[in-house]
Design an enzyme around this catalytic site. Structure first.
Site, PDB file in Angstrom:
ATOM      1  N   CYS A 132       0.838  -1.203   0.000  1.00  0.00           N
ATOM      2  CA  CYS A 132       0.000   0.000   0.000  1.00  0.00           C
ATOM      3  C   CYS A 132       0.874   1.255   0.000  1.00  0.00           C
ATOM      4  CB  CYS A 132      -0.916  -0.012   1.220  1.00  0.00           C
ATOM      5  SG  CYS A 132      -1.864   1.506   1.405  1.00  0.00           S
ATOM      6  N   CYS A 135      -0.395   4.166   2.252  1.00  0.00           N
ATOM      7  CA  CYS A 135      -0.209   3.926   3.700  1.00  0.00           C
ATOM      8  C   CYS A 135       1.254   4.120   4.102  1.00  0.00           C
ATOM      9  CB  CYS A 135      -0.595   2.489   4.084  1.00  0.00           C
ATOM     10  SG  CYS A 135      -2.085   1.872   3.328  1.00  0.00           S
ATOM     11  N   ASP A 136       2.171   3.605   3.296  1.00  0.00           N
ATOM     12  CA  ASP A 136       3.564   3.504   3.752  1.00  0.00           C
ATOM     13  C   ASP A 136       4.557   4.404   3.020  1.00  0.00           C
ATOM     14  OD1 ASP A 136       2.834   1.562   5.619  1.00  0.00           O
ATOM     15  OD2 ASP A 136       2.850   0.002   4.093  1.00  0.00           O
TER      16      ASP A 136
END
Ligand code: NAP
Length: 306
Positions: A132, A135-136
């Protein structure tokens, strides 16, 4: 309580089905495992959904879809569907602590990301291995990273990751990409992206965190190492059909549900829509269309048979 429609999955397909069903005044329940939105909730920018010429953030559109479904009366509960009992005309949707009764079921459970199953992938998951980018990505500011895959997801996310990373190595197993041409053009023009073709990542190595990956050139068999601190994997999706194992719903050889063009599965009163279905194009726009069709087909089923 007997529902007219129970929708399993709260991505764009399920939420569209919910909007159409509850707006038609069907008693509608949507069951979602985690949070509504599905894959788009972790997509930074959606630029091919008609009507948004500047693009739209995936999470924002998911929130709007959920709000719209609730506005028309859809009930939403959070939980994992474990199985379906579809022997009788009245169907049972079974969760760990609850059984819901319904006249029709719309399956919109989508797909989950595939893993590479290489050494180091599980070990560094959440510690440098990610599936992701939104997200990261921010954890890799000015770092060198690898993105694996050659489809739309890999190229789109590689481009997104250039906002954070100092250098993005895009590694693909063939010598041509599967992704649409416009993404290929952008990737090839981006000075932060280094494309490595005909290459397989064989191992992710490090101690506390990722230090390097071992790559094999599949044309000449040579292996070499690349120093990276993050590895983002986008190598496709697998349909979420675990809860259908005991059911008699017909799937294709890859596990996707077979439907007719009205989203009807092999079991009367059970419909499927979105990425879970065997289809040519898995996009938000086609998921939304599938959801609307499944809802209207469910309505016709209720009117004619019950
Ligand atoms: P995808 O289109 O199935 O592409 C998967 C990629 O991973 C392919 O390039 C494949 O290589 C590679 N791959 C698969 N297994 C591998 C392995 N074991 N090792 C190395 N590479 C491997 O998946 P996706 O990119 O996630 O897209 C999924 C769906 O979402 C598609 O329908 C896509 O169009 C859609 N999507 C659309 C957009 C958009 O419209 N902007 C954005 C994201 C996703 P090969 O090419 O050699 O098979």
């Amino acid at each position: 309580m007997i529902y007219d429609v129970i929708i399993i999955g709260g991505g764009p397909a399920g939420l569209s089905a919910a909007v159409y069903s509850s707006r038609s005044r069907l008693k509608t329940l949507l069951i979602e495992k985690a949070g509504c939105g599905g894959q788009i909730a972790i997509t930074d920018e959606l630029e091919n959904y008609p009507g948004f010429d500047e693009g739209i953030n995936g999470f924002d559109i998911a929130v709007k879809m959920e709000k719209q479904a609730r506005k028309f009366g859809t009930e939403i509960v959070y939980g994992e569907v474990l199985s379906l009992d579809m022997q009788d005309k009245l169907k049972k949707v079974i969760l760990a602590d609850q059984i819901y009764m319904t006249k029709t079921v719309i399956i919109a459970s989508g797909a989950k990301f595939k893993k590479l199953n290489i050494k180091g992938e599980a070990e560094f998951m959440g510690r440098g291995v990610s599936y992701c980018a939104t997200c990261d990505g921010p954890f890799f500011r000015n770092k060198e990273i690898a993105v694996i895959g050659g489809g739309n997801s890999a190229l789109q996310e590689a481009l997104y990751l250039t906002r954070f990373a100092g250098k993005v190595n895009l590694i693909h197993r063939r010598d041509e990409f599967r992704a649409v041409k416009i993404l290929q053009e952008r990737v090839l023009k981006d000075p932060k992206i280094n494309v490595i073709l005909s290459a397989m990542v064989e191992e992710i190595e490090g101690s506390e965190s990722i230090e390097k990956i071992r790559i094999k050139n599949i044309k000449n068999g040579q292996t070499n190492e690349l120093s990276v601190s993050g590895v983002f994997i986008f190598v496709g999706w697998t349909p979420n059909t675990k809860f259908l194992t005991e059911s008699k719903i017909v799937l294709n050889e890859d596990g996707y549900i077979l439907t007719n063009d009205e989203m009807q599965t092999s079991i009367p009163g059970v419909f499927a829509c979105g990425d879970i279905r065997k289809k040519l194009l898995r996009q938000v726009v086609t998921a939304a269309g599938d959801g609307a069709t499944a809802s209207v087909a469910a309505q016709h089923y209720i009117e004619s048979y019950i």
